[in-house]
Design an enzyme around this catalytic site. Sequence first.
Site, PDB file in Angstrom:
ATOM      1  N   ASP A   1      -8.230  12.967 -35.821  1.00 21.16           N
ATOM      2  CA  ASP A   1      -9.126  14.122 -35.689  1.00 21.16           C
ATOM      3  C   ASP A   1      -9.114  14.661 -34.252  1.00 21.16           C
ATOM      4  O   ASP A   1      -8.972  13.894 -33.292  1.00 21.16           O
ATOM      5  CB  ASP A   1     -10.551  13.691 -36.074  1.00 21.16           C
ATOM      6  CG  ASP A   1     -11.457  14.889 -36.329  1.00 21.16           C
ATOM      7  OD1 ASP A   1     -10.950  16.020 -36.462  1.00 21.16           O
ATOM      8  OD2 ASP A   1     -12.678  14.693 -36.380  1.00 21.16           O
TER       9      ASP A   1
ATOM     10  N   HIS B   1      -2.114  20.897 -33.870  1.00 17.95           N
ATOM     11  CA  HIS B   1      -1.472  20.056 -34.893  1.00 17.95           C
ATOM     12  C   HIS B   1      -0.054  19.688 -34.465  1.00 17.95           C
ATOM     13  O   HIS B   1       0.410  18.571 -34.702  1.00 17.95           O
ATOM     14  CB  HIS B   1      -1.466  20.781 -36.243  1.00 17.95           C
ATOM     15  CG  HIS B   1      -2.850  21.073 -36.768  1.00 17.95           C
ATOM     16  ND1 HIS B   1      -3.851  20.128 -36.770  1.00 17.95           N
ATOM     17  CD2 HIS B   1      -3.400  22.198 -37.305  1.00 17.95           C
ATOM     18  CE1 HIS B   1      -4.961  20.669 -37.287  1.00 17.95           C
ATOM     19  NE2 HIS B   1      -4.711  21.916 -37.603  1.00 17.95           N
TER      20      HIS B   1
ATOM     21  N   GLU C   1     -12.404  -3.256 -40.173  1.00 17.66           N
ATOM     22  CA  GLU C   1     -13.159  -3.037 -38.932  1.00 17.66           C
ATOM     23  C   GLU C   1     -12.985  -1.570 -38.547  1.00 17.66           C
ATOM     24  O   GLU C   1     -11.899  -0.999 -38.725  1.00 17.66           O
ATOM     25  CB  GLU C   1     -12.606  -3.941 -37.818  1.00 17.66           C
ATOM     26  CG  GLU C   1     -12.769  -5.425 -38.090  1.00 17.66           C
ATOM     27  CD  GLU C   1     -14.218  -5.856 -38.229  1.00 17.66           C
ATOM     28  OE1 GLU C   1     -15.072  -5.303 -37.499  1.00 17.66           O
ATOM     29  OE2 GLU C   1     -14.506  -6.708 -39.078  1.00 17.66           O
TER      30      GLU C   1
ATOM     31  N   SER D   1      -7.803  16.421 -49.249  1.00 16.15           N
ATOM     32  CA  SER D   1      -8.035  17.290 -50.421  1.00 16.15           C
ATOM     33  C   SER D   1      -8.958  18.441 -50.043  1.00 16.15           C
ATOM     34  O   SER D   1      -8.909  19.508 -50.650  1.00 16.15           O
ATOM     35  CB  SER D   1      -8.701  16.505 -51.556  1.00 16.15           C
ATOM     36  OG  SER D   1      -8.169  15.223 -51.694  1.00 16.15           O
TER      37      SER D   1
ATOM     38  N   TRP E   1      -7.945  22.278 -47.818  1.00 21.01           N
ATOM     39  CA  TRP E   1      -7.607  23.581 -48.388  1.00 21.01           C
ATOM     40  C   TRP E   1      -8.687  24.603 -48.064  1.00 21.01           C
ATOM     41  O   TRP E   1      -8.454  25.804 -48.149  1.00 21.01           O
ATOM     42  CB  TRP E   1      -7.448  23.493 -49.909  1.00 21.01           C
ATOM     43  CG  TRP E   1      -6.292  22.637 -50.341  1.00 21.01           C
ATOM     44  CD1 TRP E   1      -6.372  21.377 -50.849  1.00 21.01           C
ATOM     45  CD2 TRP E   1      -4.902  22.971 -50.307  1.00 21.01           C
ATOM     46  NE1 TRP E   1      -5.119  20.897 -51.139  1.00 21.01           N
ATOM     47  CE2 TRP E   1      -4.191  21.862 -50.815  1.00 21.01           C
ATOM     48  CE3 TRP E   1      -4.180  24.093 -49.896  1.00 21.01           C
ATOM     49  CZ2 TRP E   1      -2.804  21.841 -50.924  1.00 21.01           C
ATOM     50  CZ3 TRP E   1      -2.797  24.069 -50.005  1.00 21.01           C
ATOM     51  CH2 TRP E   1      -2.120  22.960 -50.511  1.00 21.01           C
TER      52      TRP E   1
ATOM     53  N   LEU F   1       8.562  -0.636 -39.577  1.00 16.45           N
ATOM     54  CA  LEU F   1       7.168  -0.189 -39.700  1.00 16.45           C
ATOM     55  C   LEU F   1       7.063   0.579 -41.009  1.00 16.45           C
ATOM     56  O   LEU F   1       7.928   1.384 -41.334  1.00 16.45           O
ATOM     57  CB  LEU F   1       6.791   0.741 -38.534  1.00 16.45           C
ATOM     58  CG  LEU F   1       5.400   1.370 -38.611  1.00 16.45           C
ATOM     59  CD1 LEU F   1       4.315   0.347 -38.244  1.00 16.45           C
ATOM     60  CD2 LEU F   1       5.277   2.586 -37.685  1.00 16.45           C
TER      61      LEU F   1
END
Length: 249
Positions: free
Chosen positions: A16, A33, A196, A62, A65, A127
């Site tokens: 975020d 972004h 956690e 979801s 949008w 990974l």
Amino acid sequence: MAATSSPPTHVAIVMDGNGRWASRRFLPRVAGHKQGVESLQRCARACAQRGIAVLTVFAFSSENWRRPAEEVSGLMDLFTYALGREVDQLCKEEVRLRFLGDRSGLPDRVVQSIVDAESRTAAYTALQLNVCFNYGGRWDIVQAARSLQERGVPITESTLQEALSLSHVPDPDLVIRTGGEQRISNFLLWQSAYSELYFSDKLWPDFDERELDNALLTYAQRQRRFGKTPLQAIVDSPRLAPESAGDAP
Ligand code: FPP
């Protein structure tokens, strides 16, 4: 208090703060972004270097949008472009990519780039990088329950767990959210039951190795009890009870 002895196997991140990172620089949100993709590459590399086996990130929910059409289409373009550009590098670093989420609502070009990236990286094990895209924790639980119902499989904790989209990896040990907010926002609702939590004030583009290490250090200082008392958790820990070493993370 006994602390966690080993690094987390699985780290999950709500990335975020991209929009705020861009706004503070008078840039369009999509520039944040873009920078977020760079941050994800750095973080994936750092996780692999620290022996973390699985990284799961929330790239598009979801609910995203509902954002302005321009930002949504910018994210779809960036996603397709970034996948096209980054897959060679991921192959070099032996990263296996998987995508979780509802593909039915995605543009064809996005689905195609997802399918290509998954098949090109399928053999790698350094990974496991799971990207949640058009994903929501509630959607995942509903799709799992529907799939069991359609197959006539009784719904139990273990059958539901198996039908969820993250069933190929253990539940996340550590869930990080950047950007200063302290909520889960419909991310891995089922799988984070005993994770956690670590909330970072850093905006995602600024999340670097140092902040990852802060999160790992905080995790190392926690005692994971899984419903037990502090004393039971110490006695049953893998270090003290070799016969239960396979049971407890
Ligand atoms: C949340 O920040 C971030 C997103 C909704 C998108 C995250 C996507 C990426 C980092 C790109 C991923 C790309 C690939 C190829 C996996 P926000 O926009 O909500 O930030 P704000 O809270 O500051 O507005």
